[in-house]
Design a protein around this motif. Sequence first.
Motif, PDB file in Angstrom:
ATOM      1  N   ASP A  77      61.190  54.355  67.692  1.00 23.69           N
ATOM      2  CA  ASP A  77      61.100  55.503  67.157  1.00 23.69           C
ATOM      3  C   ASP A  77      61.669  56.676  68.371  1.00 23.69           C
ATOM      4  O   ASP A  77      61.976  57.709  67.919  1.00 23.69           O
ATOM      5  N   GLY A  78      61.662  56.033  69.437  1.00 22.26           N
ATOM      6  CA  GLY A  78      62.131  56.954  70.573  1.00 22.26           C
ATOM      7  C   GLY A  78      61.391  56.619  71.870  1.00 22.26           C
ATOM      8  O   GLY A  78      60.491  55.608  71.731  1.00 22.26           O
ATOM      9  N   PHE A  79      61.773  57.216  72.982  1.00 22.27           N
ATOM     10  CA  PHE A  79      61.139  56.661  74.209  1.00 22.27           C
ATOM     11  C   PHE A  79      59.725  56.738  74.287  1.00 22.27           C
ATOM     12  O   PHE A  79      59.037  56.011  74.777  1.00 22.27           O
ATOM     13  N   TYR A  80      59.221  57.668  73.519  1.00 19.19           N
ATOM     14  CA  TYR A  80      57.612  57.630  73.660  1.00 19.19           C
ATOM     15  C   TYR A  80      56.964  56.351  73.065  1.00 19.19           C
ATOM     16  O   TYR A  80      55.866  56.394  73.424  1.00 19.19           O
ATOM     17  N   SER A  81      57.779  55.728  72.139  1.00 19.57           N
ATOM     18  CA  SER A  81      56.994  54.544  71.775  1.00 19.57           C
ATOM     19  C   SER A  81      57.196  53.337  72.510  1.00 19.57           C
ATOM     20  O   SER A  81      56.726  52.138  72.230  1.00 19.57           O
ATOM     21  N   ASP A  82      58.105  53.380  73.527  1.00 20.41           N
ATOM     22  CA  ASP A  82      58.515  51.954  74.286  1.00 20.41           C
ATOM     23  C   ASP A  82      57.471  51.335  75.004  1.00 20.41           C
ATOM     24  O   ASP A  82      57.010  50.153  74.770  1.00 20.41           O
ATOM     25  N   ALA A  83      56.690  52.068  75.393  1.00 22.33           N
ATOM     26  CA  ALA A  83      55.763  51.581  76.314  1.00 22.33           C
ATOM     27  C   ALA A  83      54.699  50.625  75.378  1.00 22.33           C
ATOM     28  O   ALA A  83      54.465  49.406  75.995  1.00 22.33           O
ATOM     29  N   SER A  84      54.457  51.062  74.280  1.00 21.93           N
ATOM     30  CA  SER A  84      53.512  50.287  73.284  1.00 21.93           C
ATOM     31  C   SER A  84      54.335  49.007  72.993  1.00 21.93           C
ATOM     32  O   SER A  84      53.686  47.909  72.614  1.00 21.93           O
ATOM     33  N   LEU A  85      55.637  49.121  72.637  1.00 23.75           N
ATOM     34  CA  LEU A  85      56.397  48.142  71.890  1.00 23.75           C
ATOM     35  C   LEU A  85      56.332  47.011  73.087  1.00 23.75           C
ATOM     36  O   LEU A  85      56.480  45.733  72.639  1.00 23.75           O
ATOM     37  N   ILE A  86      56.864  47.525  74.414  1.00 27.89           N
ATOM     38  CA  ILE A  86      57.048  46.451  75.327  1.00 27.89           C
ATOM     39  C   ILE A  86      55.612  45.739  75.377  1.00 27.89           C
ATOM     40  O   ILE A  86      55.460  44.527  75.523  1.00 27.89           O
ATOM     41  N   GLY A  87      54.524  46.511  75.428  1.00 28.04           N
ATOM     42  CA  GLY A  87      53.254  45.962  75.614  1.00 28.04           C
ATOM     43  C   GLY A  87      52.964  44.858  74.554  1.00 28.04           C
ATOM     44  O   GLY A  87      52.382  43.730  74.649  1.00 28.04           O
ATOM     45  N   GLU A  88      53.182  45.099  73.287  1.00 32.43           N
ATOM     46  CA  GLU A  88      52.969  44.243  71.911  1.00 32.43           C
ATOM     47  C   GLU A  88      53.774  43.009  72.400  1.00 32.43           C
ATOM     48  O   GLU A  88      53.312  41.998  72.134  1.00 32.43           O
ATOM     49  N   PHE A  89      55.145  43.228  72.909  1.00 34.03           N
ATOM     50  CA  PHE A  89      55.872  42.017  72.916  1.00 34.03           C
ATOM     51  C   PHE A  89      55.173  41.163  74.085  1.00 34.03           C
ATOM     52  O   PHE A  89      55.114  39.736  73.811  1.00 34.03           O
ATOM     53  N   ILE A  90      54.959  41.479  75.234  1.00 33.64           N
ATOM     54  CA  ILE A  90      54.343  40.923  76.171  1.00 33.64           C
ATOM     55  C   ILE A  90      52.822  40.287  75.856  1.00 33.64           C
ATOM     56  O   ILE A  90      52.933  39.010  76.197  1.00 33.64           O
ATOM     57  N   ASP A  91      52.186  40.915  74.884  1.00 24.75           N
ATOM     58  CA  ASP A  91      51.011  40.365  74.403  1.00 24.75           C
ATOM     59  C   ASP A  91      51.335  39.129  73.631  1.00 24.75           C
ATOM     60  O   ASP A  91      50.451  38.185  73.575  1.00 24.75           O
ATOM     61  N   LYS A  92      52.225  39.070  72.793  1.00 23.39           N
ATOM     62  CA  LYS A  92      52.636  37.870  72.061  1.00 23.39           C
ATOM     63  C   LYS A  92      53.131  36.791  73.091  1.00 23.39           C
ATOM     64  O   LYS A  92      53.262  35.503  72.324  1.00 23.39           O
ATOM     65  N   LYS A  93      53.732  36.961  74.095  1.00 25.64           N
ATOM     66  CA  LYS A  93      54.198  35.965  74.928  1.00 25.64           C
ATOM     67  C   LYS A  93      53.316  35.523  76.155  1.00 25.64           C
ATOM     68  O   LYS A  93      52.432  36.194  76.242  1.00 25.64           O
TER      69      LYS A  93
END
Length: 471
Positions: A77-93
């Motif tokens: 949705d924008g820069f402010y959501s990037d931290a959690s999106l990357i965190g979620e991706f990392i959690d799955k891998k």
Amino acid sequence: MEALVWFRSDLRLEDNPALRNAFENSEKVHAIFIFSKKQLEKHNEANVKIDFIIKNLIQLEKKLTELNVPLTVIKSDGFYSDASLIGEFIDKKNIDKIFWNNQFGEDEAIRDRQVISHLESKNINVNIFNDQMVYEPGFLKTGQGLPYSVFTPFKRKWIENFEMDFLDIEYQYQSRKNLNYLSNLKDFDFNFETTHQVNMNLWPAGEDEAEARLLKFLDEKAIKYSKNRNDPIVDGTSRISPYLASGVISSKKCILEALKINNFEFSSGHIGVTKWIDEIVWREFYKNIMFSFPKVSRGQPFQDYSKKIEWRYSEEEFTAWKEGMTGFPIVDAAMRQLHHEGWMHNRLRMVVAMFFTKNMLHDWRLGEAYFMQNLIDGDFASNNGGWQWSSSTGTDAAPYFRIFNPITQSTNFDKEGLFIKKYVPELKDLDKSIIHNPPKEHRKYCNYPEPILDLKESRLRAIEAFKIAKS
Ligand SMILES: Cc1cc2nc3c(=O)[nH]c(=O)nc-3n(C[C@H](O)[C@H](O)[C@H](O)COP(=O)(O)OP(=O)(O)OC[C@H]3O[C@@H](n4cnc5c(N)ncnc54)[C@H](O)[C@@H]3O)c2cc1C
């Protein structure tokens, strides 16, 4: 453990320090690109530039797949959501380290700080590199330890500090170990609609295309660059800017290939080649300005006095300028080139920007935004620098009383009127003696508008407005 590379404005393999370091540090490498239409539009990124980015992602994905690195595009949705999106991706891998190349805009820096603190709380090792320029912005300082605000001493220092090792960019990527999933690009919905009219065949995507373009320019045009760079119909420049702006090619690669044909000399040899390298240094200069003087990212002029300029605003004139209907053929040809190609020749960028900010006396920020919204090579630092230079509000800018006369510029740089004929076809039958400023009856016959303003009066009006602001 496995590594993650976060692609941002570095859509290439060659001279990509983040990717290279991930390869050197891990047998398994993941890649992500975060796509946010909202964020791109918030930064005024042009529809044609977004199109170009998507096309380059497809090329990047092909190259990464050959190396067993799947590319996952993540919607944001924008820069402010990037931290959690990357965190979620990392959690799955099974990822324990992340690599990216730095971006130097103010919003990007705030986002990165949020991402870093989020990832550090998860014990992820963060590795950041510089791929955009030869020196990190802010690294080169004056004798007094201050950031440079004038180009010539900046360039001198840039050359003095230069070491050929900087150009040691060659690296052979070896395939990584397989990961048990594929790229998602084919199924990813960019929710992108083309609203531009640019023929994208002008800008083929991918780093191989970028390299071919660079080498062709150096082979065929660079030697004559000094002579031809101001003549828009000759097209004597590299047109590499869209590839630099999206990181499909690096500035080091450009400098390396240019130096190869110039005996590795910056100040001697072919004047065309050294002049061309100067332009790459201009790009670095403006990135330094953006980094060292954050006010320019906040919509403020570099020269404080210019805040007091009383800009005019006329919807009618603004529309005529945007549509290439000002009645000044060279200005109109340039604006139409922008719409046809998503790109405009440098000389003409200066001509239309000066016309806008001096003759029309319109706020440079309006023109700056309009350029960003339409350029395939939109780059905040260079665009802001160019607009502030043209409007005499910037660092190292044109003095306020230096106002290009568009008709003189036209006769000097489009002598035969061929550029005008190409982009303003309604004037194609006019002789070169009148095409730069057609007489009334010819305008009528060609269905071409009368000038929207009087050059002499508007020039004096601008000088007066600047004088008052300065007093
Ligand atoms: C009002 C205005 C707005 C501009 N907006 C942008 C922009 O959004 N993005 C952008 O990349 N350039 C911008 N420029 C700079 C310049 O016009 C373009 O970089 C150039 O026209 C790109 O064409 P080229 O690749 O053929 O350039 P070449 O002449 O082949 O130069 C090679 C490279 O050097 C860099 N360069 C050249 N001239 C400049 C310059 N004056 N300032 C900074 N870098 C330069 C570019 O990266 C360019 O690709 C702007 C200039 C003005 C006056």
